[in-house]
Design a protein around this motif. Structure first.
Motif, PDB file in Angstrom:
ATOM      1  N   VAL A   1      10.170  38.101  63.876  1.00  0.00           N
ATOM      2  CA  VAL A   1       9.885  37.496  65.180  1.00  0.00           C
ATOM      3  C   VAL A   1       9.452  36.050  64.950  1.00  0.00           C
ATOM      4  O   VAL A   1       8.991  35.689  63.859  1.00  0.00           O
ATOM      5  CB  VAL A   1       8.784  38.250  65.955  1.00  0.00           C
ATOM      6  CG1 VAL A   1       9.215  39.671  66.288  1.00  0.00           C
ATOM      7  CG2 VAL A   1       7.452  38.233  65.206  1.00  0.00           C
ATOM      8  N   VAL A   2       9.624  35.240  65.993  1.00  0.00           N
ATOM      9  CA  VAL A   2       9.130  33.867  65.948  1.00  0.00           C
ATOM     10  C   VAL A   2       8.014  33.725  66.979  1.00  0.00           C
ATOM     11  O   VAL A   2       8.150  34.183  68.119  1.00  0.00           O
ATOM     12  CB  VAL A   2      10.276  32.862  66.244  1.00  0.00           C
ATOM     13  CG1 VAL A   2       9.724  31.523  66.706  1.00  0.00           C
ATOM     14  CG2 VAL A   2      11.129  32.657  65.000  1.00  0.00           C
TER      15      VAL A   2
ATOM     16  N   LEU B   1       5.593  40.918  69.271  1.00  0.00           N
ATOM     17  CA  LEU B   1       5.600  42.259  68.663  1.00  0.00           C
ATOM     18  C   LEU B   1       5.147  43.365  69.624  1.00  0.00           C
ATOM     19  O   LEU B   1       5.176  44.544  69.259  1.00  0.00           O
ATOM     20  CB  LEU B   1       4.673  42.282  67.437  1.00  0.00           C
ATOM     21  CG  LEU B   1       5.172  41.480  66.223  1.00  0.00           C
ATOM     22  CD1 LEU B   1       4.063  41.348  65.192  1.00  0.00           C
ATOM     23  CD2 LEU B   1       6.393  42.150  65.619  1.00  0.00           C
ATOM     24  N   GLN B   2       4.748  42.990  70.854  1.00  0.00           N
ATOM     25  CA  GLN B   2       4.232  43.970  71.799  1.00  0.00           C
ATOM     26  C   GLN B   2       5.212  45.113  72.015  1.00  0.00           C
ATOM     27  O   GLN B   2       6.395  44.888  72.268  1.00  0.00           O
ATOM     28  CB  GLN B   2       4.007  43.299  73.153  1.00  0.00           C
ATOM     29  CG  GLN B   2       2.601  42.858  73.384  1.00  0.00           C
ATOM     30  CD  GLN B   2       2.432  42.360  74.797  1.00  0.00           C
ATOM     31  OE1 GLN B   2       1.665  42.905  75.551  1.00  0.00           O
ATOM     32  NE2 GLN B   2       3.145  41.320  75.158  1.00  0.00           N
ATOM     33  N   ASP B   3       4.696  46.348  71.974  1.00  0.00           N
ATOM     34  CA  ASP B   3       5.480  47.566  72.239  1.00  0.00           C
ATOM     35  C   ASP B   3       6.741  47.664  71.385  1.00  0.00           C
ATOM     36  O   ASP B   3       7.741  48.243  71.786  1.00  0.00           O
ATOM     37  CB  ASP B   3       5.894  47.641  73.723  1.00  0.00           C
ATOM     38  CG  ASP B   3       4.716  47.427  74.639  1.00  0.00           C
ATOM     39  OD1 ASP B   3       3.658  48.005  74.349  1.00  0.00           O
ATOM     40  OD2 ASP B   3       4.854  46.683  75.620  1.00  0.00           O
TER      41      ASP B   3
ATOM     42  N   ARG C   1      17.504  40.230  61.090  1.00  0.00           N
ATOM     43  CA  ARG C   1      17.760  39.189  62.071  1.00  0.00           C
ATOM     44  C   ARG C   1      16.524  38.926  62.922  1.00  0.00           C
ATOM     45  O   ARG C   1      15.566  39.694  62.905  1.00  0.00           O
ATOM     46  CB  ARG C   1      18.962  39.582  62.948  1.00  0.00           C
ATOM     47  CG  ARG C   1      18.743  40.825  63.751  1.00  0.00           C
ATOM     48  CD  ARG C   1      20.045  41.321  64.371  1.00  0.00           C
ATOM     49  NE  ARG C   1      19.786  42.531  65.135  1.00  0.00           N
ATOM     50  CZ  ARG C   1      19.446  42.534  66.421  1.00  0.00           C
ATOM     51  NH1 ARG C   1      19.337  41.412  67.092  1.00  0.00           N
ATOM     52  NH2 ARG C   1      19.203  43.677  67.050  1.00  0.00           N
ATOM     53  N   LEU C   2      16.579  37.847  63.684  1.00  0.00           N
ATOM     54  CA  LEU C   2      15.505  37.521  64.607  1.00  0.00           C
ATOM     55  C   LEU C   2      15.580  38.487  65.784  1.00  0.00           C
ATOM     56  O   LEU C   2      16.633  38.638  66.408  1.00  0.00           O
ATOM     57  CB  LEU C   2      15.678  36.062  65.086  1.00  0.00           C
ATOM     58  CG  LEU C   2      14.645  35.549  66.075  1.00  0.00           C
ATOM     59  CD1 LEU C   2      13.257  35.552  65.463  1.00  0.00           C
ATOM     60  CD2 LEU C   2      15.018  34.141  66.543  1.00  0.00           C
ATOM     61  N   LEU C   3      14.440  39.167  66.059  1.00  0.00           N
ATOM     62  CA  LEU C   3      14.459  40.203  67.111  1.00  0.00           C
ATOM     63  C   LEU C   3      13.822  39.730  68.411  1.00  0.00           C
ATOM     64  O   LEU C   3      14.243  40.149  69.486  1.00  0.00           O
ATOM     65  CB  LEU C   3      13.726  41.457  66.614  1.00  0.00           C
ATOM     66  CG  LEU C   3      14.363  42.155  65.408  1.00  0.00           C
ATOM     67  CD1 LEU C   3      13.486  43.320  64.950  1.00  0.00           C
ATOM     68  CD2 LEU C   3      15.764  42.641  65.737  1.00  0.00           C
ATOM     69  N   ARG C   4      12.794  38.900  68.307  1.00  0.00           N
ATOM     70  CA  ARG C   4      12.100  38.468  69.519  1.00  0.00           C
ATOM     71  C   ARG C   4      11.385  37.146  69.303  1.00  0.00           C
ATOM     72  O   ARG C   4      11.065  36.786  68.174  1.00  0.00           O
ATOM     73  CB  ARG C   4      11.043  39.497  69.924  1.00  0.00           C
ATOM     74  CG  ARG C   4      11.549  40.588  70.812  1.00  0.00           C
ATOM     75  CD  ARG C   4      10.355  41.212  71.491  1.00  0.00           C
ATOM     76  NE  ARG C   4      10.659  42.553  71.944  1.00  0.00           N
ATOM     77  CZ  ARG C   4       9.739  43.484  72.150  1.00  0.00           C
ATOM     78  NH1 ARG C   4       8.464  43.210  71.912  1.00  0.00           N
ATOM     79  NH2 ARG C   4      10.077  44.666  72.591  1.00  0.00           N
ATOM     80  N   ILE C   5      11.093  36.482  70.436  1.00  0.00           N
ATOM     81  CA  ILE C   5      10.310  35.250  70.407  1.00  0.00           C
ATOM     82  C   ILE C   5       9.108  35.433  71.322  1.00  0.00           C
ATOM     83  O   ILE C   5       9.238  35.965  72.430  1.00  0.00           O
ATOM     84  CB  ILE C   5      11.159  34.050  70.885  1.00  0.00           C
ATOM     85  CG1 ILE C   5      12.296  33.775  69.885  1.00  0.00           C
ATOM     86  CG2 ILE C   5      10.299  32.800  71.060  1.00  0.00           C
ATOM     87  CD1 ILE C   5      13.298  32.730  70.366  1.00  0.00           C
TER      88      ILE C   5
ATOM     89  N   ALA D   1      19.503  34.118  72.279  1.00  0.00           N
ATOM     90  CA  ALA D   1      20.076  35.437  72.557  1.00  0.00           C
ATOM     91  C   ALA D   1      19.201  36.586  72.057  1.00  0.00           C
ATOM     92  O   ALA D   1      19.694  37.590  71.531  1.00  0.00           O
ATOM     93  CB  ALA D   1      21.485  35.533  71.965  1.00  0.00           C
ATOM     94  N   VAL D   2      17.876  36.400  72.170  1.00  0.00           N
ATOM     95  CA  VAL D   2      16.934  37.497  71.889  1.00  0.00           C
ATOM     96  C   VAL D   2      15.893  37.512  73.020  1.00  0.00           C
ATOM     97  O   VAL D   2      15.690  36.492  73.676  1.00  0.00           O
ATOM     98  CB  VAL D   2      16.200  37.322  70.531  1.00  0.00           C
ATOM     99  CG1 VAL D   2      17.164  37.430  69.366  1.00  0.00           C
ATOM    100  CG2 VAL D   2      15.410  36.020  70.487  1.00  0.00           C
ATOM    101  N   PRO D   3      15.224  38.668  73.227  1.00  0.00           N
ATOM    102  CA  PRO D   3      14.187  38.701  74.261  1.00  0.00           C
ATOM    103  C   PRO D   3      13.030  37.765  73.921  1.00  0.00           C
ATOM    104  O   PRO D   3      12.690  37.589  72.748  1.00  0.00           O
ATOM    105  CB  PRO D   3      13.713  40.159  74.246  1.00  0.00           C
ATOM    106  CG  PRO D   3      14.787  40.924  73.571  1.00  0.00           C
ATOM    107  CD  PRO D   3      15.427  39.980  72.599  1.00  0.00           C
TER     108      PRO D   3
END
Ligand SMILES: [Zn+2]
Length: 335
Positions: free
Chosen positions: A16-17, A332-334, A77-81, A119-121
Motif C-alpha cells: 500500500v502507499v 490497510l483498513q478492513d 502489486r500496489l493494492l491501495r492508497i 487504478a487501485v482503491p
C-alpha cells in the motif's frame, strides 16, 4: 503448500502507499508499506512556500514514482492508497472540503484523482482522524476502544476513535476540536471565527503570542534572543517551555494559557464522550512531561472523578510519523 499460507507470507503479496499532506500543503510525505503496516520506503518534500493543490499533486506523483517504482513492487502489486490530509474531508464521498491554511482544495475529489491515476482503491481522511487510527493500531492507544487524538501542530486537529472506528459525525466534522469555542472575545482563528482553541494553543498561536508580548518586556526579549541565537521569530514551543521553567514571566503566562484553554476544551470533551485515553501528538506535544503533567492536574480539577479515573493522558508514540502512519493505516483498513 498450505502450511506456507501465513500472515507473514501474505505481507509480501502486495503493498500500500500512504500519503501525508499537511494543512498548508507545504509538507508532503509518501511511504510504501507492506500489508503488516511496516514502512519499506519513504520520501519527504518540505517546501518553503504554500503551493496550490495542482502543484502539490504534481509533486506527490513524482514521490509515488520514487517509492513505488516497478523495481520496488517486484514481489507484489500496489493494492491501495491511503491519504491523510490536514483539512476538512468528507471521507465517505472521498472529497476534500477545504484546507484552512492552503488554497485550491475546495471540494477537491481527491479519492477519484488517485483511483483514476493508479487504478487501485483510495481511502482519504482528515490527518488527525488517520493519526488517531494509527495510534490505536500501532502506537500509544494499542488495545484502547475509545480514544481522542489531539494533533497540536501549526493548526489543531482532533480524531475520535469510538469502539475501534473513526467517528465522523453527520457531515464529517466530528473531532474538529481546533474550532471548539474556549474564550469569549478571543483571537481570530484560521476559520475566520474568534475564540477558538486553535487560535490560542496551536504552535503558531503560541509563538505569535510569545513574540507579541515580549515587545513590552525587555528581559523576555533578551532571553528570546539568547535561546534563538538572535532570531526570535524562530522561537519554538519547546524553547518557550524552557524559558517558563527558568521563570521568565511572559513565558510562564503563555504556558499557563495553554493549560487553561486546552484544559477547558479537553474537560468538556471528556464529559461528552468519556474516552479511555487522550493522546497528544504534533510538535507542541513533543514538549512531553512539562505539558502533560500540569494538564493532567488541570483535568483532575475540572472533571467528574468517575470520568477522570478512567482516563489516561499520554504522548503520541508515533510522534512526527503519526500522520504518515495514519495514511498507511487508512489504506490497510478492513484488508
Ligand atoms: Zn476556528
Amino acid at each position: 503448500m498450505a502450511q506456507r499460507n501465513t500472515g507473514k507470507l501474505l505481507a509480501t503479496q502486495g503493498y500500500v502507499v500512504g500519503i501525508e499532506i499537511s494543512g498548508s500543503g507545504s509538507r508532503q510525505s509518501v511511504a510504501l508499506a507492506d500489508l503488516n503496516g511496516t514502512i519499506l520506503r519513504r520520501t519527504r518534500r518540505p517546501l518553503e512556500y504554500v503551493p496550490d493543490a495542482a502543484t502539490v499533486l504534481t509533486i506527490i506523483d513524482e514521490m509515488i514514482a520514487e517509492v513505488a517504482s516497478p523495481e520496488q513492487l517486484k514481489e507484489g502489486r500496489l493494492l491501495r492508497i491511503g491519504v491523510a490530509i490536514g483539512g476538512l474531508v468528507d471521507a465517505a464521498q472521498g472529497i476534500v472540503r477545504t484546507l484552512h491554511h492552503a488554497h485550491g482544495w475546495d471540494n477537491y475529489p481527491l479519492q477519484d484523482y488517485f483511483e483514476k491515476k493508479f487504478a487501485v482503491p483510495c481511502i482519504i481522511d482528515n490527518n488527525a482522524n488517520a493519526a488517531a487510527l494509527a495510534e490505536v493500531q500501532y502506537g500509544s492507544g494499542k488495545g484502547e476502544r475509545n480514544v481522542l487524538y489531539v494533533g497540536l501542530g501549526r493548526g489543531i486537529g482532533g480524531g475520535l476513535v469510538v469502539n475501534g472506528h473513526i467517528y465522523h459525525g453527520s457531515s464529517c466534522t466530528a473531532g474538529e476540536i481546533g474550532h471548539l469555542f474556549v474564550k469569549e472575545d478571543g483571537p481570530r482563528c484560521s476559520c475566520g471565527k474568534t475564540g477558538h482553541l486553535e487560535a490560542i494553543v496551536s504552535a503558531q498561536a503560541i509563538v505569535r503570542t510569545m513574540i507579541g508580548l515580549s515587545v513590552e518586556h525587555p528581559e523576555t526579549e533578551a532571553a528570546l534572543r539568547r535561546v534563538t541565537g538572535a532570531r526570535a521569530e524562530r522561537v519554538t514551543v519547546l524553547q518557550i517551555f524552557q524559558l517558563a521553567a527558568e521563570g521568565d514571566v511572559v513565558a510562564l503566562h503563555v504556558v499557563n494559557e495553554i493549560y487553561t484553554y486546552l484544559g477547558i476544551a479537553l474537560a468538556n470533551i471528556v464529559h461528552l464522550i468519556n474516552p479511555g485515553m487522550i493522546i497528544l501528538g504534533g510538535s507542541v506535544a513533543q514538549v512531553g512531561a512539562p505539558l502533560l503533567e500540569p494538564l493532567r492536574k488541570r483535568l483532575q480539577e475540572l472533571c467528574l472523578p468517575a470520568a477522570f479515573e478512567a482516563l489516561h493522558i499520554v504522548q503520541s508514540s508515533l510522534g512526527s510519523e503519526a500522520d504518515l502512519m495514519g495514511a498507511v493505516t487508512l489504506a490497510l483498513q478492513d484488508m
